[in-house]
Design a protein around this motif. Structure first.
Motif, PDB file in Angstrom:
ATOM      1  N   MET A 148      59.052 -53.120   3.686  1.00 48.99           N
ATOM      2  CA  MET A 148      58.625 -52.061   3.526  1.00 48.99           C
ATOM      3  C   MET A 148      57.506 -51.274   4.448  1.00 48.99           C
ATOM      4  O   MET A 148      58.161 -50.258   4.198  1.00 48.99           O
ATOM      5  CB  MET A 148      56.830 -52.784   2.320  1.00 48.99           C
ATOM      6  N   PHE A 149      57.559 -51.547   5.452  1.00 48.87           N
ATOM      7  CA  PHE A 149      57.442 -51.131   7.183  1.00 48.87           C
ATOM      8  C   PHE A 149      58.343 -50.014   7.030  1.00 48.87           C
ATOM      9  O   PHE A 149      58.268 -48.696   7.288  1.00 48.87           O
ATOM     10  CB  PHE A 149      56.937 -51.225   8.467  1.00 48.87           C
TER      11      PHE A 149
ATOM     12  N   VAL B 177      50.348 -56.758  -3.235  1.00 44.48           N
ATOM     13  CA  VAL B 177      49.360 -55.309  -3.647  1.00 44.48           C
ATOM     14  C   VAL B 177      49.862 -54.234  -2.543  1.00 44.48           C
ATOM     15  O   VAL B 177      49.678 -54.531  -1.306  1.00 44.48           O
ATOM     16  CB  VAL B 177      48.100 -55.416  -3.654  1.00 44.48           C
ATOM     17  N   VAL B 178      50.673 -53.478  -2.906  1.00 43.77           N
ATOM     18  CA  VAL B 178      51.057 -52.724  -1.525  1.00 43.77           C
ATOM     19  C   VAL B 178      50.773 -51.253  -2.176  1.00 43.77           C
ATOM     20  O   VAL B 178      50.991 -50.487  -2.958  1.00 43.77           O
ATOM     21  CB  VAL B 178      53.133 -52.831  -1.790  1.00 43.77           C
TER      22      VAL B 178
ATOM     23  N   VAL C  83      50.799 -53.360   2.699  1.00 45.40           N
ATOM     24  CA  VAL C  83      50.848 -54.362   2.313  1.00 45.40           C
ATOM     25  C   VAL C  83      49.193 -54.540   2.493  1.00 45.40           C
ATOM     26  O   VAL C  83      48.303 -54.893   3.472  1.00 45.40           O
ATOM     27  CB  VAL C  83      51.692 -55.624   2.460  1.00 45.40           C
ATOM     28  N   LEU C  84      48.431 -54.462   1.206  1.00 44.94           N
ATOM     29  CA  LEU C  84      46.938 -54.858   1.036  1.00 44.94           C
ATOM     30  C   LEU C  84      47.091 -55.556   0.982  1.00 44.94           C
ATOM     31  O   LEU C  84      45.269 -56.900   1.361  1.00 44.94           O
ATOM     32  CB  LEU C  84      46.527 -53.911  -0.227  1.00 44.94           C
ATOM     33  N   ASP C  85      47.658 -56.785   0.036  1.00 43.54           N
ATOM     34  CA  ASP C  85      46.870 -58.381  -0.010  1.00 43.54           C
ATOM     35  C   ASP C  85      47.918 -59.367  -1.215  1.00 43.54           C
ATOM     36  O   ASP C  85      49.891 -58.579  -1.104  1.00 43.54           O
ATOM     37  CB  ASP C  85      45.796 -58.275  -1.766  1.00 43.54           C
ATOM     38  N   ILE C  86      48.230 -60.476  -0.681  1.00 40.01           N
ATOM     39  CA  ILE C  86      49.035 -61.462  -1.344  1.00 40.01           C
ATOM     40  C   ILE C  86      48.744 -62.520  -1.590  1.00 40.01           C
ATOM     41  O   ILE C  86      47.633 -63.023  -1.567  1.00 40.01           O
ATOM     42  CB  ILE C  86      50.116 -61.383   0.354  1.00 40.01           C
ATOM     43  N   SER C  87      49.372 -62.922  -2.814  1.00 42.11           N
ATOM     44  CA  SER C  87      49.197 -64.099  -3.202  1.00 42.11           C
ATOM     45  C   SER C  87      49.984 -64.952  -3.235  1.00 42.11           C
ATOM     46  O   SER C  87      51.147 -63.663  -3.403  1.00 42.11           O
ATOM     47  CB  SER C  87      48.487 -64.090  -4.650  1.00 42.11           C
TER      48      SER C  87
END
Length: 67
Positions: free
Chosen positions: A1-2, A25-26, A8-12
């Motif tokens: 993605m970079f 959440v990207v 990347v804002l959040d990961i679960s």
């Protein structure tokens, strides 16, 4: 993605039965390609690594989850 300018804002992550699931959440406002091309690149990355990567725009997600 970079590589495409996504952030990347959040990961679960969790286990669903025997499956590992991750939700990211990207931020895509600065991606260097059209969103559809970004989706294709993420799907190809998944196939190359034996994964399923499903990319959904927030507008679609919100439309599916709002009554």
């Amino acid at each position: 993605m970079f590589e495409y300018g996504a952030n990347v804002l959040d990961i679960s992550q969790s286990l669903v039965g025997e499956y590992f699931a991750m939700i990211m959440v990207v931020e895509i406002s600065s991606i260097a390609v059209e969103f559809t091309r970004f989706v294709e690149k993420m799907e190809a990355l998944g196939r190359e690594n034996g994964l399923v990567i499903h990319t959904m725009h927030e507008d679609v997600f919100n439309a599916m989850h709002n009554i």
